[in-house]
Design an enzyme around this catalytic site. Structure first.
Site, PDB file in Angstrom:
ATOM      1  N   GLN A 213     -15.207  -2.232   0.249  1.00 41.16           N
ATOM      2  CA  GLN A 213     -14.189  -1.218   0.103  1.00 41.16           C
ATOM      3  C   GLN A 213     -13.109  -1.534  -0.820  1.00 41.16           C
ATOM      4  OE1 GLN A 213     -10.387  -0.313   3.501  1.00 41.16           O
ATOM      5  NE2 GLN A 213     -12.647  -0.576   4.047  1.00 41.16           N
TER       6      GLN A 213
ATOM      7  N   TYR B  67      -2.826  -5.211   9.293  1.00 42.11           N
ATOM      8  CA  TYR B  67      -2.038  -3.986   9.281  1.00 42.11           C
ATOM      9  C   TYR B  67      -0.911  -4.098  10.421  1.00 42.11           C
ATOM     10  CZ  TYR B  67      -5.702  -2.026   6.261  1.00 42.11           C
ATOM     11  OH  TYR B  67      -6.651  -1.841   5.214  1.00 42.11           O
TER      12      TYR B  67
END
Length: 334
Positions: free
Chosen positions: A177, A54
């Protein structure tokens, strides 16, 4: 805030997890990011999810700075490894032992912690033997750098051998996830039943479909200024598949359902994913503190069968359910 066990373990996490994908280190300034993290803490959120990729590691640093001074034992901090980071060289990606062992140390430094509660394989790596990956994860757990292991966007056929390898190595693979929301239900047919069998929970991302399920986007109207659909740094591309009249018309039918329950549409969407008993937590991000407060209010909301049926009727055949779309990239991204 309500809490749930993650997988077949004694580890509890908050029903709402604060995630900083697409925001920290890129879309919002660091001071606003810090205010959002503190708003999450004030709302009772104890679980925080990030990844080294990220903002090319910047998001981990921002989260670590924002959590500095908090009691570490009261937090659950998750991060991930797989995608290219740094200069994106030939060993700066994937799930090789080299990349995993180097990446965990970088993540811990940026997060300002001695360990993460959950270390996740961000995607499946077809080019590295699964045995090599799981052995590296086992060594990280034994070194005390991670307490539990998880994965992200792995399909049922990938989860099963990873679970058995983890068990044989004496570690716990307790989570997956995936993307999951009212409009994207591809995990329901195979991933969820397999996960229940193996003792794996879902940590779901995009529960409000990049903001579409909040009702902020209207047919025939321009996207609100500052919304994800107007973000040219990547947000607009992520949300584009939902920005059509058919989807927005169906989503508008959810408004009276939310109103009858005294919920915002975003809260309804989050409560919907939490109605799946294999979901341990819903990941939410934010660009403003008030968004965190609103999303956190979905914790503890329980939707009965009648409400769930009304939602299905409103959306009709629109949701994507094809289990074949639960898959990782076919090759490593370099």
């Amino acid at each position: 805030m309500e809490f749930r066990y993650l997988g077949n373990s004694g580890f509890k996490i908050s029903e709402i997890t604060y995630g900083n994908w697409l925001t920290h280190g890129s879309q919002v300034e660091n001071d606003i990011a810090t205010k959002c993290v503190h708003a999450a803490l004030d709302a009772g959120i104890s679980t925080f999810d990030t990844a080294d990729v990220y903002a090319n590691t910047a998001a981990e640093q921002v989260l670590g700075d924002a959590l500095a001074g908090q009691r570490r034992e009261s937090l659950e901090i998750f991060t991930k490894v797989y995608f290219p980071t740094g200069p994106k060289g030939h060993n700066d990606t994937g799930l090789s032992r080299k990349h995993i062992m180097e990446s965990i140390d970088g993540s811990l430094t940026r997060l300002g912690t001695d360990y993460v509660d959950l270390y996740q394989a961000h995607r499946y790596d077809y080019e590295t033997p699964l045995e090599e990956t799981m052995q590296a994860f086992a060594d990280i757990v034994r070194a005390g750098k991670a307490l539990y292991i998880g994965v992200s966007e792995w399909n049922a056929d990938q989860l099963r051998p990873a679970h058995y390898l983890a068990r044989d190595l004496g570690i716990q693979l307790i989570s997956n996830q995936p993307q999951y929301n009212m409009l994207w239900r591809v995990i329901e047919e195979r991933v969820v039943p397999t996960s229940k069998e193996l003792g794996i929970s879902q940590i779901v991302w995009s529960p409000i479909a990049q903001g579409v399920l909040t009702g902020k986007y209207k047919v025939g109207q321009p996207a609100p200024a500052g919304s994800r659909a107007t973000d040219e740094k990547g947000g607009a591309d992520m949300i584009s598949r939902y920005m059509n009249d058919e989807t927005l018309t169906a989503v508008a039918k959810l408004e009276p359902i939310a109103a009858d329950l005294g919920l915002t549409m975003g809260q309804l969407a989050i409560a919907w994913v939490l109605a799946n008993d294999n979901v341990a937590t819903a990941l939410v991000g934010a660009s403003r503190p008030e968004q965190v407060e609103s999303n956190a209010a979905a914790a503890g909301v329980r939707l009965d069968a009648e409400v769930l049926a009304r939602i299905d009727e409103a959306l009709g055949d629109l949701p994507e359910t094809d289990p074949a779309k639960t898959q990782s990239p076919p090759t490593r991204i370099v």
